[in-house]
Design a protein around this motif. Sequence first.
Motif, PDB file in Angstrom:
ATOM      1  N   ARG A 105       0.743  -1.243  -0.020  1.00 40.26           N
ATOM      2  CA  ARG A 105      -0.050  -0.070  -0.084  1.00 40.26           C
ATOM      3  C   ARG A 105       0.817   1.286   0.033  1.00 40.26           C
ATOM      4  N   LYS A 106       1.655   1.367   0.856  1.00 41.41           N
ATOM      5  CA  LYS A 106       2.553   2.785   1.160  1.00 41.41           C
ATOM      6  C   LYS A 106       3.332   2.828  -0.242  1.00 41.41           C
ATOM      7  N   PRO A 107       4.076   1.714  -0.583  1.00 43.81           N
ATOM      8  CA  PRO A 107       5.061   1.984  -1.786  1.00 43.81           C
ATOM      9  C   PRO A 107       4.265   2.172  -3.346  1.00 43.81           C
ATOM     10  N   MET A 108       2.780   1.628  -3.237  1.00 44.69           N
ATOM     11  CA  MET A 108       2.256   1.910  -4.356  1.00 44.69           C
ATOM     12  C   MET A 108       1.577   3.461  -4.174  1.00 44.69           C
ATOM     13  N   ALA A 109       1.356   3.909  -3.161  1.00 41.67           N
ATOM     14  CA  ALA A 109       0.861   5.173  -3.025  1.00 41.67           C
ATOM     15  C   ALA A 109       1.643   6.402  -3.178  1.00 41.67           C
ATOM     16  N   ARG A 110       3.132   5.948  -2.952  1.00 38.29           N
ATOM     17  CA  ARG A 110       4.342   6.590  -2.910  1.00 38.29           C
ATOM     18  C   ARG A 110       4.513   6.676  -4.452  1.00 38.29           C
ATOM     19  N   PHE A 111       4.495   5.735  -5.118  1.00 36.73           N
ATOM     20  CA  PHE A 111       4.872   5.578  -6.666  1.00 36.73           C
ATOM     21  C   PHE A 111       3.790   6.489  -7.333  1.00 36.73           C
ATOM     22  N   VAL A 112       2.577   6.272  -6.929  1.00 32.09           N
ATOM     23  CA  VAL A 112       1.285   7.066  -7.759  1.00 32.09           C
ATOM     24  C   VAL A 112       1.559   8.695  -7.470  1.00 32.09           C
ATOM     25  N   HIS A 113       1.832   9.003  -6.354  1.00 35.94           N
ATOM     26  CA  HIS A 113       2.203  10.395  -6.172  1.00 35.94           C
ATOM     27  C   HIS A 113       3.317  11.000  -6.811  1.00 35.94           C
ATOM     28  N   ALA A 114       4.372  10.479  -6.860  1.00 40.44           N
ATOM     29  CA  ALA A 114       5.559  10.716  -7.676  1.00 40.44           C
ATOM     30  C   ALA A 114       5.244  10.752  -9.123  1.00 40.44           C
ATOM     31  N   THR A 115       4.635   9.659  -9.663  1.00 42.97           N
ATOM     32  CA  THR A 115       4.408   9.731 -11.070  1.00 42.97           C
ATOM     33  C   THR A 115       3.511  10.777 -11.538  1.00 42.97           C
ATOM     34  N   MET A 116       2.571  11.047 -10.411  1.00 43.28           N
ATOM     35  CA  MET A 116       1.627  12.148 -10.913  1.00 43.28           C
ATOM     36  C   MET A 116       2.337  13.490 -10.791  1.00 43.28           C
ATOM     37  N   ASN A 117       3.015  13.633  -9.589  1.00 43.72           N
ATOM     38  CA  ASN A 117       3.857  15.041  -9.777  1.00 43.72           C
ATOM     39  C   ASN A 117       4.814  15.002 -11.000  1.00 43.72           C
ATOM     40  N   LEU A 118       5.349  14.225 -11.578  1.00 42.62           N
ATOM     41  CA  LEU A 118       6.165  14.092 -12.787  1.00 42.62           C
ATOM     42  C   LEU A 118       5.324  14.384 -13.770  1.00 42.62           C
ATOM     43  N   TRP A 119       4.123  13.922 -13.947  1.00 46.41           N
ATOM     44  CA  TRP A 119       3.226  14.277 -15.245  1.00 46.41           C
ATOM     45  C   TRP A 119       2.754  15.712 -15.116  1.00 46.41           C
ATOM     46  N   ALA A 120       2.535  16.137 -13.825  1.00 50.83           N
ATOM     47  CA  ALA A 120       1.938  17.674 -13.766  1.00 50.83           C
ATOM     48  C   ALA A 120       3.122  18.334 -14.183  1.00 50.83           C
ATOM     49  N   ARG A 121       4.450  18.139 -13.854  1.00 53.93           N
ATOM     50  CA  ARG A 121       5.606  18.951 -14.227  1.00 53.93           C
ATOM     51  C   ARG A 121       5.809  18.841 -15.854  1.00 53.93           C
ATOM     52  N   LEU A 122       5.748  17.758 -16.290  1.00 51.90           N
ATOM     53  CA  LEU A 122       5.811  17.599 -17.830  1.00 51.90           C
ATOM     54  C   LEU A 122       4.720  18.196 -18.726  1.00 51.90           C
ATOM     55  N   ARG A 123       3.574  17.890 -18.151  1.00 54.78           N
ATOM     56  CA  ARG A 123       2.345  18.665 -18.562  1.00 54.78           C
ATOM     57  C   ARG A 123       2.433  20.251 -18.591  1.00 54.78           C
ATOM     58  N   ALA A 124       3.050  20.987 -17.491  1.00 60.78           N
ATOM     59  CA  ALA A 124       3.364  22.249 -17.502  1.00 60.78           C
ATOM     60  C   ALA A 124       4.169  22.720 -18.330  1.00 60.78           C
ATOM     61  N   ARG A 125       5.294  21.974 -18.562  1.00 63.88           N
ATOM     62  CA  ARG A 125       6.489  22.412 -19.421  1.00 63.88           C
ATOM     63  C   ARG A 125       5.956  22.394 -20.906  1.00 63.88           C
TER      64      ARG A 125
END
Length: 118
Positions: free
Chosen positions: A93-113
Amino acid sequence: MFRHALSDRLWTGEMMNDGKHELRLAFRRIEREVPQGFASLLRWLRHPASRWARLPAGLLLIVGGIFSILPVLGLWMLPLGLLLIAADIAPLRKPMARFVHATMNLWARLRARWQRRG
């Protein structure tokens, strides 16, 4: 005294954080980003009564992600399958939650760029 303090922490749920809340937040974050139909399916799959469908779906996604012929098209299947399985397996649970948040943060940065460029 130690036993009393430990039992108080267990009673209040302080030590029982097995990642359910973090995983729930991760699912909600994904549901806000995907199309409504897929978000509805995810909500249904993470409901406790849908365990009978969630586990086989998660396993099939994992196998499809591992053995996909076209890795680019099948790559999304592995993390989604692990995310579904994590709802029932506490150590994931915790590792997958961290993975999702990290991936979504990366996606938000890429989308903004990309939006700044275009």
